[in-house]
Motif scaffolding. Structure first.
Motif, short mmCIF file in Angstrom:
data_model
loop_
_atom_site.label_atom_id
_atom_site.label_comp_id
_atom_site.label_asym_id
_atom_site.label_seq_id
_atom_site.Cartn_x
_atom_site.Cartn_y
_atom_site.Cartn_z
N SER A 271 0.96 -1.35 0.03
CA SER A 271 -0.11 0.08 0.14
C SER A 271 0.47 0.87 0.08
O SER A 271 0.48 2.57 -0.74
CB SER A 271 -1.13 -0.16 1.47
N LEU A 272 1.54 1.30 1.36
CA LEU A 272 2.78 2.69 0.77
C LEU A 272 3.04 2.36 -0.66
O LEU A 272 3.93 4.09 -0.57
CB LEU A 272 3.57 2.38 1.79
N LEU A 273 3.53 1.69 -1.31
CA LEU A 273 4.79 1.84 -2.50
C LEU A 273 3.76 2.20 -3.33
O LEU A 273 3.68 2.83 -4.20
CB LEU A 273 4.92 0.17 -3.06
N ALA A 274 2.63 1.60 -3.72
CA ALA A 274 1.15 2.05 -4.23
C ALA A 274 1.29 3.84 -4.10
O ALA A 274 0.95 4.28 -5.22
CB ALA A 274 0.02 1.80 -4.35
N ASP A 275 1.34 4.26 -2.84
CA ASP A 275 1.31 5.39 -2.62
C ASP A 275 2.18 6.56 -2.73
O ASP A 275 2.06 6.87 -3.17
CB ASP A 275 0.48 5.78 -0.88
N GLY A 298 -3.03 -2.19 -4.37
CA GLY A 298 -2.70 -2.00 -5.21
C GLY A 298 -3.15 -1.90 -6.83
O GLY A 298 -2.77 -2.12 -7.61
N ASN A 299 -4.15 -1.18 -7.17
CA ASN A 299 -4.50 -0.74 -8.33
C ASN A 299 -4.82 0.77 -8.10
O ASN A 299 -5.72 1.23 -7.02
CB ASN A 299 -6.13 -1.45 -8.45
N PHE A 300 -4.43 1.56 -9.42
CA PHE A 300 -4.47 2.80 -9.25
C PHE A 300 -5.37 4.05 -10.57
O PHE A 300 -5.30 3.27 -11.05
CB PHE A 300 -3.55 4.29 -8.49
#
Length: 805
Positions: A271-275, A298-300
Motif C-alpha cells: 500500500s505504501l509503494l502504491a501511495d 495495489g490498483n490506482f
C-alpha cells in the motif's frame, strides 16, 4: 501547484457547498439579496450560499467571485477561470447525473445507496430510493453508516439534521484556517458531505456531494493545464504478483515468532509503494489529491492534465519503479502502467475510456519489465544457501535480511499506530525505486509535523497540526495486551476445547464484473459512481472490519460481579529478557464473556488478528471457534451493508490448524479452501471438508443453520443429554453413508444424493434409542435427523469444542 490551478481546485471543491448550506434553511448574507439569475445564472441560486461561506471563512475575493459565478462566468471578474470551472462542473454533471420523472425535495431527500442498484443478471434493477438510502451523518465506522430502509429516520418537523451537520462542518472548517491545504479541505468534505446528495430536485440522488466536488476539481485542473485537443489523461497502475509476494516466505524456527508481523508489514508495504508512486506522479503533474480517483488494493487510477510534462513524469516513474522491483523482488512484483489521452466527448463516456485503458494496461502486463535494461549475461557467482536470507531466500544476508527486518518493523508499528505520516526524513522510504516520499507510523503526532499527517480510523484529524491533514482507513486490529501482541500459542489456548488457530480468507465474488457491468447501462458507469462503489468496499473492508473484529475478545480482568458466569482461561507465554536468554514460561489468566460492565470494558483484548484487508479481500487469524463464528457474522454484516443484494456476495475459506504450523503453509491451505468455495459456485464457505452456502437453499443446508446445530449439539453434550461416544458413533454413521460423495464436483447432484440416501436411518435410530435418555430422545432426533446429510460440520464443531486440552 500554480496559483491559478490552486484557486480552481478550491473553487471546484466548494462551488456546490451552498447546496449543503441552503438546505439548513439559513439565509445567506444580505449583500447577495439584490442578485438575480443575470448574476448567478440559471439554477445557480445555491452559489450565493457558497459565496457566503467563502466570505465568512476564507476571506478570498477571487474565490468568492468564482463560486458565485460558476453558472454565469460572463459576470465574473476572472472570466477565464470561471469558464473553466463551469465547463468542469457541466462535464461532471453530464457524466454523473440522470433525470427522473418526479421532482424531489432537496431538503428531505436521502442519498440512495449505490449497492442497491447493482445487477449482473442482464436486466438492470432500478435503484429504489425509498428502499435503500443513507442517513444524513458525518463519516462513521459504526453500523449507522449502513444503508437503511427506514422510511424517515428523521422527524423533519422537529429535527433539522442539515443544520446540525452544517454547524459541525462550519466549526471544523473554521478551525482549519483561512487557507487550509486542499488535502485537508478534501478530508473535511469527505467527512461531512459523503452522505449528502449532490443533486436531488430533478436528478436521481445517488451521487454524493463529495464525489461531485472531487470530480469537478480533477476535471478543472485538466482543462486548465491540459494541452491540445485531448487535455485529459487517464493513468492506471496495477501491481501484479501481490499475493505471491506477501506469502512467498519461509518460516524457520528462529523466525517463527515474527512471521505474522512480517506478513502484515509486507501487505502494508504494498500500500505504501502504491501511495509513493501516486504522489510522485501528482507532484510532478502539479495537481492535488482530488486527481486521485482511487488507490486501493495495489490498483490506482489518476485523472491528470494531458501535457508533455505529465507524460514524461509517468515514463520516468514507470522505468525507475519497475527497475527497482526487478532488482529488489527478483521480478515477483511488477507495476503495469496504462495511459489514455481523452477529449471532452471521450471523457464523458467514462465506461468506454475505462475499457480501453484496461486493455492498454493488460497488454503492458504481457510485456513485463520491457522498460528495464535487462542483462542476460551470467555473473558466474556461486553462493551457499546459508548465505541467503532464511525468510525470503532472495537476498544475500548472514541472517534475516534488512528488507525482511523492515517488513517486520512495519507490521509491529502498524499494531500500535494512530497516526500515519508522509514527508521527508521519515523512517520508511522507497529511494531504491526512485521515489521521494517517506513514511512513518506513530502513536502520537510528531512535535514538528511533516508535510502530511493522517489519523488512522478516526475522523478527528485536525488536531495533528500538519500542513496537510486527513484520515485513512486501515485494517489494523490485533490482540494487543499491555503493548504486547498475543502469540499464536496464546490465541490457540483461548479456543474452547481444541487449542487450535483459525485462519479465514475471504473476498468478494465477481468483483471485476460488478465494476464493469454491475452499475448498469454504459452512461451510468461514471467516474463518481465507480469511485463511490470502490470507496464503499474500502469503507467496509478497511474501516468497519475493525469494528466487527472487536466484537470477539477476552478480558484480562473482571470484577467479581462480571466474573460470575465467565469462562476462565489459563494462557501461557514464553518470555526472555534478551535474545540469547533461555525462555521462561509464564502463566496468566483471562476471561471470556459476552458483555461486561463499563469499568471492565477497559480490560478488553480483541482476539482476532487482521493480517491484511484491502479493497475487497481479507485474511484474519484467531482462535478457531472465534474465527468460525466471525465468518458467519462477516457474511451477514456484508449482506446488510450491500442492501441484501443477491448479486453481491462473499466467498470464504476457513481452516483450523495447530499454532506451530508454519503460517505461510496455513494461509495456503485457507487460500485452497477459498478457491474451492469459488469453484463450487461462489457465495460459499469451505470448512472441515465441506463447501456450504451461507444460508439454507432448496436442496442444501447452509453455514448459519449448521453452526446453530453444532452449538445445540455441543450444549446437549455438555448438558449430558448425549455422550461423547454417541457423537463419535454418529460421525461414523455419517462417514459410512456420505463420505464417498466428496468426489462429486456438482453441488446440486451431491445435495440431491444426500437428500435421497436414507440407509443411515436404522443405525441412527438405534444409536438414539440405545444411548439417549428417554426424555431427550425427541429433542435429539429433531436436532440431528433433518440435516444429517450435512452433519460433518456440526459434529466436528462439537468434537473440537468439547475436547479436553
Amino acid at each position: 501547484m500554480e496559483p491559478d490551478i490552486q484557486s480552481l481546485v478550491y473553487a471546484a471543491l466548494l462551488h456546490d457547498i451552498g447546496k449543503f448550506y441552503q438546505r439548513t434553511g439559513a439565509k445567506h448574507a444580505e449583500e447577495y439579496e439584490e442578485l438575480t439569475e443575470k448574476d448567478y445564472g440559471y439554477s445557480g441560486a445555491h452559489a450565493k450560499w457558497s459565496a457566503d461561506l467563502i466570505r465568512r471563512v476564507f476571506h478570498d475575493k477571487q474565490l468568492e467571485d468564482l463560486v458565485l459565478h460558476h453558472h454565469q462566468p460572463q459576470a465574473s471578474a476572472y472570466r477565464n477561470l470561471a469558464e473553466i470551472l463551469q465547463e468542469a462542473d457541466h462535464i461532471s454533471a453530464a457524466i454523473d447525473r440522470s433525470r427522473r420523472d418526479e421532482k424531489g425535495d432537496p431538503k428531505r431527500e436521502h442519498l440512495w445507496s449505490i449497492f442497491s442498484g447493482i445487477s449482473l443478471g442482464g436486466t438492470q434493477q432500478e435503484v429504489n430510493g425509498s428502499d435503500w438510502h443513507h442517513r444524513l451523518l458525518p463519516f462513521t465506522l459504526t453500523r449507522e453508516a449502513f444503508p437503511t430502509r427506514e422510511q424517515d429516520p428523521y422527524h423533519w418537523k422537529n429535527d433539522v439534521p442539515y443544520s446540525r451537520l452544517w454547524a459541525e462542518f462550519y466549526r471544523e472548517l473554521s478551525e482549519a484556517g483561512r487557507r487550509p491545504h486542499p488535502t485537508t479541505l478534501l478530508a473535511l468534505l469527505r467527512k461531512y458531505t459523503s452522505s449528502i446528495p449532490s443533486a436531488a430536485y430533478v436528478d436521481y440522488p445517488d451521487i454524493p456531494l463529495y464525489d461531485h466536488a472531487k470530480t469537478t476539481a480533477a476535471l478543472a485542473t485538466c482543462i486548465a493545464a491540459g494541452e491540445g485537443k485531448s487535455p485529459y489523461l487517464l493513468v492506471q497502475g496495477d501491481l501484479s504478483g501481490i499475493q505471491r509476494f506477501i506469502f512467498d516466505v519461509r518460516t524457520p524456527e528462529a523466525a517463527r515468532k515474527g512471521m505474522a508481523k512480517r506478513l502484515r508489514g509486507r501487505s502494508f508495504w504494498i500500500s505504501l509503494l502504491a501511495d509513493a508512486i501516486v504522489h510522485e506522479i501528482i507532484e510532478a503533474a502539479g495537481v492535488s489529491e482530488a486527481n486521485i480517483l482511487w488507490n486501493t488494493g495495489g490498483n490506482f487510477l489518476l485523472l491528470l492534465p494531458g501535457n508533455s510534462r505529465v507524460e514524461e513524469a509517468i515514463g520516468r516513474v514507470r522505468r525507475s519503479v519497475n527497475t527497482g522491483l526487478l532488482r529488489e523482488t527478483d521480478g515477483r512484483l511488477y507495476c503495469a502502467f496504462g495511459s489514455l489521452a481523452c477529449n471532452r466527448g471521450e471523457i464523458e463516456d467514462f465506461a468506454d475510456c475505462l475499457e480501453r485503458l484496461h486493455l492498454i494496461t493488460g497488454r503492458q502486463k504481457l510485456r513485463k519489465f520491457s522498460e528495464c535494461r535487462i542483462s542476460s549475461t551470467p555473473t558466474g557467482e556461486e553462493t551457499d544457501l546459508e548465505g541467503f536470507c532464511p525468510i525470503c531466500e532472495h537476498r544475500k544476508s548472514a541472517g534475516i535480511c534488512p528488507t525482511c527486518t523492515m517488513h517486520e518493523e512495519l507490521g509491529q508499528r502498524l499494531a500500535h499506530a494512530s497516526c500515519f505520516s508522509r514527508g521527508s526524513g521519515l523512517r520508511f522510504g522507497f529511494a531504491e525505486f526512485g521515489l521521494l516520499a517517506r513514511y512513518d507510523l506513530t502513536e502520537k503526532p510528531f512535535a514538528e509535523p511533516p508535510e502530511f499527517t493522517a489519523t488512522i480510523n478516526s475522523t478527528d484529524f485536525l488536531r495533528t497540526g500538519s500542513p496537510a491533514m486527513s484520515f485513512i482507513l486501515l485494517g489494523n486490529t490485533v490482540p494487543l495486551h499491555k503493548r504486547r501482541i498475543l502469540t499464536f500459542g496464546e490465541l490457540a489456548e483461548v479456543s474452547q476445547g481444541d487449542p487450535k488457530l483459525g485462519i479465514l480468507k475471504a473476498d468478494v465474488d465477481n468483483l471485476g464484473k460488478i465494476f464493469a457491468l454491475g452499475i448498469g447501462e454504459r452512461k451510468k458507469r461514471s467516474i463518481s459512481r465507480i469511485y463511490t462503489l470502490s470507496s464503499g468496499f474500502e469503507h467496509f473492508f478497511s474501516g468497519y472490519l475493525n469494528t466487527l473484529c472487536r466484537t470477539f475478545g477476552i478480558y484480562t480482568h473482571l470484577c467479581e460481579e462480571c466474573r460470575n458466569g465467565a469462562r476462565e482461561i489459563s494462557l501461557h507465554h514464553d518470555e526472555r529478557e534478551r535474545e540469547d536468554d533461555e525462555a521462561v514460561r509464564t502463566s496468566w489468566t483471562a476471561y471470556e464473556k459476552e458483555t461486561a460492565c463499563p469499568s471492565c470494558e477497559h480490560h478488553f483484548v480483541p482476539t482476532l488478528y487482521i493480517t491484511f484487508s484491502g479493497g475487497d479481500d481479507l485474511l484474519i487469524i484467531g482462535p478457531y471457534d472465534h474465527i468460525i463464528r466471525f465468518a458467519g457474522l462477516l457474511q451477514s454484516e456484508f449482506e446488510a451493508y450491500t442492501c441484501n443484494n443477491p448479486w453481491i456476495s462473499l466467498s470464504a475459506g476457513v481452516v483450523a490448524v495447530p499454532p506451530r504450523m508454519p503460517l505461510a503453509h496455513a494461509v495456503a491451505m485457507a487460500e485452497d479452501h477459498l478457491e474451492e468455495a469459488k469453484r463450487q459456485g461462489k457465495s460459499r464457505v469451505a470448512i472441515f471438508g465441506e463447501c456450504l452456502p451461507w444460508k439454507d437453499r432448496t436442496l442444501e443446508k447452509g453455514y448459519a443453520s449448521l453452526l446453530s446445530q453444532g452449538e445445540a449439539l455441543e450444549a446437549a453434550l455438555t448438558g449430558k443429554a448425549v455422550s461423547r461416544s454417541f457423537i463419535h458413533a454418529t460421525h461414523a454413521i455419517w462417514e459410512d453413508a456420505f463420505a464417498d460423495l466428496d468426489d462429486i464436483d456438482d453441488v446440486l447432484e451431491k445435495a440431491a444424493k444426500r437428500e435421497a440416501r436414507r440407509r443411515y436411518l436404522p443405525y441412527l435410530k438405534y444409536q438414539i434409542a440405545r444411548n439417549v435418555p428417554k426424555n431427550e430422545k425427541k429433542r435429539i432426533e429433531d436436532l440431528i435427523l433433518p440435516s444429517f446429510g450435512w452433519a460433518r460440520f456440526p459434529i466436528t464443531w462439537t468434537v473440537m469444542r468439547t475436547r479436553r486440552k
